[in-house]
Write a protein that holds these residues in place. Structure first.
Motif, PDB file in Angstrom:
ATOM      1  N   SER A 188     -50.512 -15.948 -11.226  1.00  0.00           N
ATOM      2  CA  SER A 188     -50.264 -14.630 -12.470  1.00  0.00           C
ATOM      3  C   SER A 188     -52.063 -14.201 -13.509  1.00  0.00           C
ATOM      4  O   SER A 188     -52.158 -13.500 -13.896  1.00  0.00           O
ATOM      5  CB  SER A 188     -49.603 -15.344 -13.044  1.00  0.00           C
ATOM      6  N   SER A 189     -53.259 -15.544 -13.131  1.00  0.00           N
ATOM      7  CA  SER A 189     -54.080 -15.011 -14.103  1.00  0.00           C
ATOM      8  C   SER A 189     -54.905 -14.710 -13.037  1.00  0.00           C
ATOM      9  O   SER A 189     -56.470 -14.484 -13.639  1.00  0.00           O
ATOM     10  CB  SER A 189     -54.395 -16.040 -14.411  1.00  0.00           C
ATOM     11  N   GLN A 190     -54.757 -14.230 -11.635  1.00  0.00           N
ATOM     12  CA  GLN A 190     -56.311 -13.379 -10.995  1.00  0.00           C
ATOM     13  C   GLN A 190     -55.887 -12.342 -10.474  1.00  0.00           C
ATOM     14  O   GLN A 190     -54.196 -12.012 -10.237  1.00  0.00           O
ATOM     15  CB  GLN A 190     -55.619 -14.216  -9.384  1.00  0.00           C
ATOM     16  N   VAL A 191     -56.862 -11.160 -10.597  1.00  0.00           N
ATOM     17  CA  VAL A 191     -56.008 -10.325 -10.998  1.00  0.00           C
ATOM     18  C   VAL A 191     -55.843  -9.922  -9.333  1.00  0.00           C
ATOM     19  O   VAL A 191     -55.457  -8.683  -9.062  1.00  0.00           O
ATOM     20  CB  VAL A 191     -57.915  -9.070 -11.154  1.00  0.00           C
ATOM     21  N   GLY A 192     -56.191 -10.284  -8.678  1.00  0.00           N
ATOM     22  CA  GLY A 192     -56.037  -9.912  -6.407  1.00  0.00           C
ATOM     23  C   GLY A 192     -55.175 -10.603  -6.127  1.00  0.00           C
ATOM     24  O   GLY A 192     -55.078 -10.498  -5.036  1.00  0.00           O
ATOM     25  N   GLU A 193     -54.687 -11.182  -6.614  1.00  0.00           N
ATOM     26  CA  GLU A 193     -53.650 -12.328  -7.011  1.00  0.00           C
ATOM     27  C   GLU A 193     -52.097 -11.799  -6.437  1.00  0.00           C
ATOM     28  O   GLU A 193     -51.340 -11.273  -7.988  1.00  0.00           O
ATOM     29  CB  GLU A 193     -53.080 -13.699  -6.866  1.00  0.00           C
ATOM     30  N   MET A 194     -51.283 -11.606  -5.565  1.00  0.00           N
ATOM     31  CA  MET A 194     -49.600 -11.793  -6.038  1.00  0.00           C
ATOM     32  C   MET A 194     -48.671 -12.850  -5.685  1.00  0.00           C
ATOM     33  O   MET A 194     -49.807 -13.971  -5.119  1.00  0.00           O
ATOM     34  CB  MET A 194     -49.195 -10.712  -4.801  1.00  0.00           C
ATOM     35  N   GLN A 195     -47.986 -13.027  -6.709  1.00  0.00           N
ATOM     36  CA  GLN A 195     -47.154 -14.013  -6.520  1.00  0.00           C
ATOM     37  C   GLN A 195     -46.387 -14.432  -4.771  1.00  0.00           C
ATOM     38  O   GLN A 195     -47.043 -15.854  -4.907  1.00  0.00           O
ATOM     39  CB  GLN A 195     -45.999 -14.290  -7.378  1.00  0.00           C
ATOM     40  N   LEU A 196     -46.685 -13.305  -3.999  1.00  0.00           N
ATOM     41  CA  LEU A 196     -46.071 -14.287  -2.628  1.00  0.00           C
ATOM     42  C   LEU A 196     -47.223 -13.454  -1.982  1.00  0.00           C
ATOM     43  O   LEU A 196     -47.915 -12.474  -1.980  1.00  0.00           O
ATOM     44  CB  LEU A 196     -44.818 -13.219  -2.025  1.00  0.00           C
ATOM     45  N   PRO A 197     -48.194 -14.360  -1.677  1.00  0.00           N
ATOM     46  CA  PRO A 197     -49.228 -14.111  -0.366  1.00  0.00           C
ATOM     47  C   PRO A 197     -49.418 -12.769   0.586  1.00  0.00           C
ATOM     48  O   PRO A 197     -50.442 -12.441   0.876  1.00  0.00           O
ATOM     49  CB  PRO A 197     -50.342 -15.432   0.136  1.00  0.00           C
ATOM     50  N   ASN A 198     -48.017 -12.992   0.777  1.00  0.00           N
ATOM     51  CA  ASN A 198     -47.539 -11.754   2.097  1.00  0.00           C
ATOM     52  C   ASN A 198     -48.239 -10.483   1.659  1.00  0.00           C
ATOM     53  O   ASN A 198     -48.853  -8.947   2.519  1.00  0.00           O
ATOM     54  CB  ASN A 198     -46.362 -11.884   3.376  1.00  0.00           C
ATOM     55  N   PHE A 199     -47.632 -10.538   0.689  1.00  0.00           N
ATOM     56  CA  PHE A 199     -47.772  -8.908   0.134  1.00  0.00           C
ATOM     57  C   PHE A 199     -49.572  -8.807  -0.392  1.00  0.00           C
ATOM     58  O   PHE A 199     -49.902  -7.050  -0.935  1.00  0.00           O
ATOM     59  CB  PHE A 199     -47.393  -8.517  -1.500  1.00  0.00           C
ATOM     60  N   GLU A 200     -50.497  -9.420  -0.543  1.00  0.00           N
ATOM     61  CA  GLU A 200     -51.748  -9.377  -0.532  1.00  0.00           C
ATOM     62  C   GLU A 200     -52.633  -8.834   0.423  1.00  0.00           C
ATOM     63  O   GLU A 200     -53.608  -8.122   0.880  1.00  0.00           O
ATOM     64  CB  GLU A 200     -52.194 -10.461  -0.808  1.00  0.00           C
TER      65      GLU A 200
ATOM     66  N   SER B 160     -44.260 -18.191 -15.709  1.00  0.00           N
ATOM     67  CA  SER B 160     -45.345 -16.848 -15.427  1.00  0.00           C
ATOM     68  C   SER B 160     -45.132 -16.138 -15.568  1.00  0.00           C
ATOM     69  O   SER B 160     -45.843 -15.096 -15.571  1.00  0.00           O
ATOM     70  CB  SER B 160     -46.117 -17.950 -14.230  1.00  0.00           C
ATOM     71  N   VAL B 161     -43.545 -15.673 -15.371  1.00  0.00           N
ATOM     72  CA  VAL B 161     -43.072 -14.029 -15.002  1.00  0.00           C
ATOM     73  C   VAL B 161     -43.573 -13.511 -16.250  1.00  0.00           C
ATOM     74  O   VAL B 161     -43.262 -13.538 -17.279  1.00  0.00           O
ATOM     75  CB  VAL B 161     -42.092 -14.506 -14.573  1.00  0.00           C
ATOM     76  N   GLY B 162     -43.571 -11.749 -16.213  1.00  0.00           N
ATOM     77  CA  GLY B 162     -43.630 -11.265 -17.155  1.00  0.00           C
ATOM     78  C   GLY B 162     -42.723 -11.296 -17.967  1.00  0.00           C
ATOM     79  O   GLY B 162     -41.237 -11.083 -17.522  1.00  0.00           O
TER      80      GLY B 162
END
Length: 298
Positions: free
Chosen positions: A91-103, A237-239
């Motif tokens: 959640s603290s990485q600007v390029g990350e999503m919680q599920l990698p498939n969305f990247e 970690s959820v907003g």
């Protein structure tokens, strides 16, 4: 005594924006994405950088250091390997999503552009669906500048805090990103007055910035001796001021939801209205994001 919980997020009310799009771009059905001729120049981005409080972001997929043969990238790669399944870290990485498939990005011919952590030696780390540039928003003024810039250039705009959106809407291939993760303001009030309410209508409330996560919200509520009804996840970690509230995940307690006609400001939620279902339904329908957040990648 009546109590309320107030969530302050960035609520980008953009339904009127297409009316202000220049004639140069108004005929286009698809918003401009990176790599297109319509993409803003470096000069335009430099002008935007001068109007926001932090340097512009250049997000990249976090596994990128693991594709490098440089010794100085070894530590960063090791951190990615150790933290890759840690939701709080992601959640603290600007390029990350919680599920990698969305990247990743799937082309119509069935091929992928992606940057997986475990990869074949011939694989190249691609940008995938990670936006190439964005604003590290810290203030409402940052939000306003970013949204006006996206509107002026007819950009595909995505907004991200922690990347938990399970429809993948907080990322987008070739999009322009507004990252709200560092908007961590928390304010405890004994006499909160909802905007538009009578001055005599006061509540005990907690106002949360758009980047506050549930772990931070619960900690603040506990320290203030308040009770906060919300979501739960590993590490919290959820907003706390985003989709969970807006989607009425707490529909039995989120009675009063209201948005206001100016860019980058907040919405209020309190718990005193007697008719939960009727009131909540009639007001939350006005909060749908307009086409500026379209998932269409054309």
């Amino acid at each position: 005594m009546r109590y309320s919980i107030v969530f302050s997020g960035i609520w980008l009310l953009l339904s009127s924006l297409p009316q202000h799009v220049s004639s140069k771009t108004s005929h286009r059905q698809c918003r401009c994405i990176y790599g297109s001729d319509c993409w803003p120049s470096d000069t335009a981005f430099n002008e935007l950088a001068n109007r926001v409080s932090r340097p512009l972001l250049r997000p990249s997929p976090p596994p990128l250091p693991c594709y490098s043969s440089k010794q100085e990238d070894e530590a960063a790669c090791e951190e990615v390997k150790q933290q890759y399944t840690n939701g709080t870290w992601r959640s603290s990485q600007v390029g990350e999503m919680q599920l990698p498939n969305f990247e990743a990005y799937l082309f119509q011919n069935g091929t992928f552009d992606s940057c997986p952590l475990n990869y074949a030696s011939s694989h190249v780390c691609g940008q995938g669906s990670v936006p190439p540039i964005g604003v590290d928003a810290r203030t409402p003024q940052d939000i306003q500048a970013a949204v006006k810039f996206a509107n002026k250039h007819y950009l595909r705009l995505v907004v991200k805090n922690t990347g938990h959106d399970l429809l993948g809407r907080s990322t987008g291939r070739g999009a322009f990103l507004v990252w709200t993760h560092h908007m961590k303001e928390i304010k405890v009030s004994n006499d909160f007055v909802p905007l538009g309410a009578c001055s005599s209508e006061r509540y005990e409330g907690i106002t949360l910035g758009a980047g506050v996560q549930w772990s931070e919200a619960y900690r603040a509520a506990h320290e203030a001796g308040r009770t906060l009804v919300g979501g739960i996840s590993a590490g919290g970690s959820v907003g706390a001021a985003g989709g969970c509230v807006r989607a009425r995940a707490l529909s039995r307690t989120l009675i009063y939801t209201r948005a206001f006609p100016r860019l980058g400001l907040d919405f209020d939620t309190s718990t005193s209205h007697p008719d939960v279902s009727t009131f909540a339904s009639s007001h939350t329908r006005t909060l749908d994001f307009p086409n500026v957040f379209s998932r269409t990648a054309t």
